[in-house]
Design an enzyme around this catalytic site. Sequence first.
Site, PDB file in Angstrom:
ATOM      1  N   LYS A 171       6.790 -11.333   9.279  1.00 23.16           N
ATOM      2  CA  LYS A 171       7.180 -12.599   8.662  1.00 23.16           C
ATOM      3  C   LYS A 171       6.688 -13.794   9.478  1.00 23.16           C
ATOM      4  O   LYS A 171       6.237 -14.805   8.918  1.00 23.16           O
ATOM      5  CB  LYS A 171       8.694 -12.644   8.503  1.00 23.16           C
ATOM      6  CG  LYS A 171       9.244 -11.601   7.541  1.00 23.16           C
ATOM      7  CD  LYS A 171      10.763 -11.593   7.540  1.00 23.16           C
ATOM      8  CE  LYS A 171      11.306 -10.517   6.605  1.00 23.16           C
ATOM      9  NZ  LYS A 171      12.779 -10.442   6.623  1.00 23.16           N
TER      10      LYS A 171
ATOM     11  N   PRO B 286      -2.098  -2.480   4.937  1.00 29.88           N
ATOM     12  CA  PRO B 286      -3.450  -1.926   4.800  1.00 29.88           C
ATOM     13  C   PRO B 286      -4.498  -2.874   5.386  1.00 29.88           C
ATOM     14  O   PRO B 286      -4.358  -4.097   5.340  1.00 29.88           O
ATOM     15  CB  PRO B 286      -3.623  -1.794   3.277  1.00 29.88           C
ATOM     16  CG  PRO B 286      -2.240  -1.807   2.718  1.00 29.88           C
ATOM     17  CD  PRO B 286      -1.434  -2.662   3.638  1.00 29.88           C
TER      18      PRO B 286
ATOM     19  N   VAL C  53      -5.570  -3.204   8.585  1.00 28.42           N
ATOM     20  CA  VAL C  53      -5.454  -3.733   9.946  1.00 28.42           C
ATOM     21  C   VAL C  53      -6.107  -2.806  10.967  1.00 28.42           C
ATOM     22  O   VAL C  53      -6.072  -3.101  12.170  1.00 28.42           O
ATOM     23  CB  VAL C  53      -3.971  -3.969  10.314  1.00 28.42           C
ATOM     24  CG1 VAL C  53      -3.365  -5.027   9.421  1.00 28.42           C
ATOM     25  CG2 VAL C  53      -3.170  -2.682  10.218  1.00 28.42           C
ATOM     26  N   GLY C  54      -6.676  -1.677  10.525  1.00 31.85           N
ATOM     27  CA  GLY C  54      -7.421  -0.824  11.441  1.00 31.85           C
ATOM     28  C   GLY C  54      -6.645   0.322  12.025  1.00 31.85           C
ATOM     29  O   GLY C  54      -6.956   0.777  13.133  1.00 31.85           O
ATOM     30  N   LYS C  55      -5.647   0.828  11.306  1.00 31.39           N
ATOM     31  CA  LYS C  55      -4.828   1.922  11.859  1.00 31.39           C
ATOM     32  C   LYS C  55      -5.659   3.203  11.998  1.00 31.39           C
ATOM     33  O   LYS C  55      -5.604   3.877  13.025  1.00 31.39           O
ATOM     34  CB  LYS C  55      -3.626   2.181  10.938  1.00 31.39           C
ATOM     35  CG  LYS C  55      -2.701   0.985  10.776  1.00 31.39           C
ATOM     36  CD  LYS C  55      -1.473   1.333   9.985  1.00 31.39           C
ATOM     37  CE  LYS C  55      -1.786   1.727   8.553  1.00 31.39           C
ATOM     38  NZ  LYS C  55      -2.388   0.617   7.786  1.00 31.39           N
ATOM     39  N   THR C  56      -6.409   3.560  10.956  1.00 31.22           N
ATOM     40  CA  THR C  56      -7.187   4.802  11.007  1.00 31.22           C
ATOM     41  C   THR C  56      -8.306   4.720  12.032  1.00 31.22           C
ATOM     42  O   THR C  56      -8.519   5.649  12.821  1.00 31.22           O
ATOM     43  CB  THR C  56      -7.754   5.113   9.616  1.00 31.22           C
ATOM     44  OG1 THR C  56      -6.681   5.198   8.673  1.00 31.22           O
ATOM     45  CG2 THR C  56      -8.506   6.427   9.628  1.00 31.22           C
TER      46      THR C  56
ATOM     47  N   GLY D 124       1.862  -0.567   9.714  1.00 29.20           N
ATOM     48  CA  GLY D 124       1.365  -1.901   9.417  1.00 29.20           C
ATOM     49  C   GLY D 124       0.734  -1.946   8.046  1.00 29.20           C
ATOM     50  O   GLY D 124       0.523  -0.919   7.398  1.00 29.20           O
TER      51      GLY D 124
ATOM     52  N   SER E 277      16.943 -10.023   3.014  1.00 29.63           N
ATOM     53  CA  SER E 277      16.396 -11.116   3.822  1.00 29.63           C
ATOM     54  C   SER E 277      16.461 -12.459   3.123  1.00 29.63           C
ATOM     55  O   SER E 277      16.394 -13.502   3.777  1.00 29.63           O
ATOM     56  CB  SER E 277      14.941 -10.809   4.198  1.00 29.63           C
ATOM     57  OG  SER E 277      14.867  -9.612   4.942  1.00 29.63           O
TER      58      SER E 277
END
Length: 804
Positions: free
Chosen positions: A736, A368, A370-373, A366, A693
């Site tokens: 999107k 940067p 968004v809270g992945k770590t 995702g 796209s």
Amino acid sequence: MPTLTRVDDHLEIPERLPVLALRDLVFFPYMVLPLLIGRAPSLRALEEAADTDGLLLAVAQLDPETEDPTASDLHRVGTVVRVLQTTHLPDGTARVVFEGVGRGRVTRFSSTGESGMRATLELLTQQEADPPGWKPEASVEALCRRVLRMGQDYIRINPDLADELAAPFAGDGDRVRQAHLLAGHLLLPAREKQPLLEAADVPAQYQKLRALLEREMEILQIEETIDQQMRRHVDSERRQAYLQEQLKIIHRELDAGEGEWGDLEEKLASTPLPAPAQDRAEREMARLRRLTPASPEAGIIRTYLDWILALPWEARSPDTLDVARASTILEAEHFGLEEVKDRILDHIAVLSLVGELQGPILCLAGPPGVGKTSLGRSIARSLGREFVRVSLGGVRDEAEIRGHRRTYVGALPGRVLQGMRRSGTRNPVFLLDEVDKLSRDFHGDPGAALLEVLDPEQNKTFTDHYLELEFDLSDVLFVATANGLAGIPEPLRDRMEIIRIPGYLDTEKQAIAREFLWPRQLTRHGLAERNVKLEDSALSGIMEGYTREAGVRELDRQLSRLARKAARGQVEAGRASRGRRPISAEQLPELLGPPPFSRVSRESEGSRVGISTGLAWTAAGGELLQVEVAVVPGQGRMQLTGTLGEVMKESAAAALTYARSRARTLGLRSHFQDELDLHIHVPEGATPKDGPSAGITMAVALISALTGVPTRSDVALTGEITLRGRVLPVGGIREKAVAAAREGIRTVILPADNEGELARLPQEVLERVTFISVSTMDEVLDAALGMKPGLMAEEGGGPSPLLT
């Protein structure tokens, strides 16, 4: 004045020269020596040398002890020397560098006053160089070679002479020059060297040199023998005392080593290890016992054993298999992200049933912020496991994963085993951060090295180059993070379970800011929530005017700026002012500066001709993409601008070919392209853009510009176009769709093959956006432009006004 000419270099030497008397020194031709001149007659001769081009006659004294020598105190054969450099010292003396030019015989001495002398001389030129074409007899040549070899041996064994001085005597050369240089290097008094200077010819000079060298070599050999005997017969008491002291030191070191190794042995005996590791550790311990602690190898083995004993071979942390507790933790620390939470809760539920489950490999992909770590840390808390994070961004050396071999200086295990050692357990949650930013070069491919780590069939026997022992990683829960999947090697991606995090909607961002970000900023800046109130209008104003992101990282920065301003205002107002200070949207320009972004109102923008809105995927989440087409009279040229990649250029060409193939059904003349120039532009030209796209987006903008039919501002498109007008599926639908909802788009046209992904979209997106699935360009034109090409052909629609 008559002059004499030297044969070898045609140096003109006056017949009369100032005399320089030397103490216990014989100066030979071809030598360059520095001398310290202090006596008044010598200084006077040095001054007079200025009149003779710096030339003097250096003559040795008969008695070195004579302080003021006269003509009767000097030898009659000397050396003509030339002044190369003069340095006057503060004490009145002079340091002069002389070069020997040639030999001269004095015929008469004369006084110049103030004790100075001049000499009338004749040059002995026959000994200054080999005559041209001269070849010595065999016996003379044999003598010369023998003497020169003896001279080399003399220089090598004499401790007072440098070995480099023997270089001129190796090989053939000017025999006269070699004789003079060898005579000058002999460490003998002047009375023994003067006959060498006065020798009549070459054989005579070499005979004298041989006699002196034989004697000196014998003396040096005797001295060497005496020194060896003295070294062998050192006083026995002193030698024994020295050895006794050494023995005491050795015993002390051995006792210290036994104590240190004893601690290590106790730790080895008390640490449970697998059989291969136990066997290897005992063999290394046996090697260590035979070494002293001060040896470098002992340090290497000790470090290796420390690593074996520190790794968690058997230690495990008990799993907390409570689904309700895990759900509470995940909900408390993260808003949204339902798919990730469901996957973790499923894993915990299965663990509670089977007791043991091979560690999965999750990849959170995702944009940067968004809270992945932080999500990886929450997963560890919900499972009750230790958490380890390793950043892989920029790693390009395979040894960073597998470790260095112990043959290298400073070798260490790779980052995987280092993380396992930090965790202290064999079943931690192991976060591989930024896995899409691995690189490769001549050091190896770290992505390929990760295959053994992440493959469930291989990581049971993971082998680090440093440890050279198999380590079981099957109980580890690996979680990888990535901004995009394009940077992850395909074999590595195949071993991961991809979980996409598309980004947050404005309502989600507002909830995250209220529940997590703003309370944390208040705590960091020493503020109380009762004293500072952030109004909803201010929060909405920040998201609309100060941020453009899929995550909440920039939102957190802006909230931090607000908290700093609030803290400063509270300090300036004084602590006595305890009233609650609201922050409204009207105060944002004053606190944060002018807003860098402005959200376009889709209602006020109206319809447009030759403009269409596309949806693009980027590493920072979904984005809107404007495509503009201008049609001008010309000769059929097409220009593309906006820093487009090859795929987008191909999409533009395919869109034009489609329009040409459907010219009649679209109401266009069959050869319209020969009369027009087309300019396709995608704004933000400094940003590189590529991908398939935008195919149908370009086609819609192109047909809108050609036909004069306007597009709707609240409609966005995504899909790949073919020459036949088919619409092919594309990726990044979730990102999107979220971007479309965030930017106020009401209708999204997407390929029919992507319709199945709509079920995974957030409910808020489905409520705010209408999705139209299409399979052909006819359907696209109907949905985006309200055009029905088939009906237009039947009704005989005329060409666009632009083509008349």
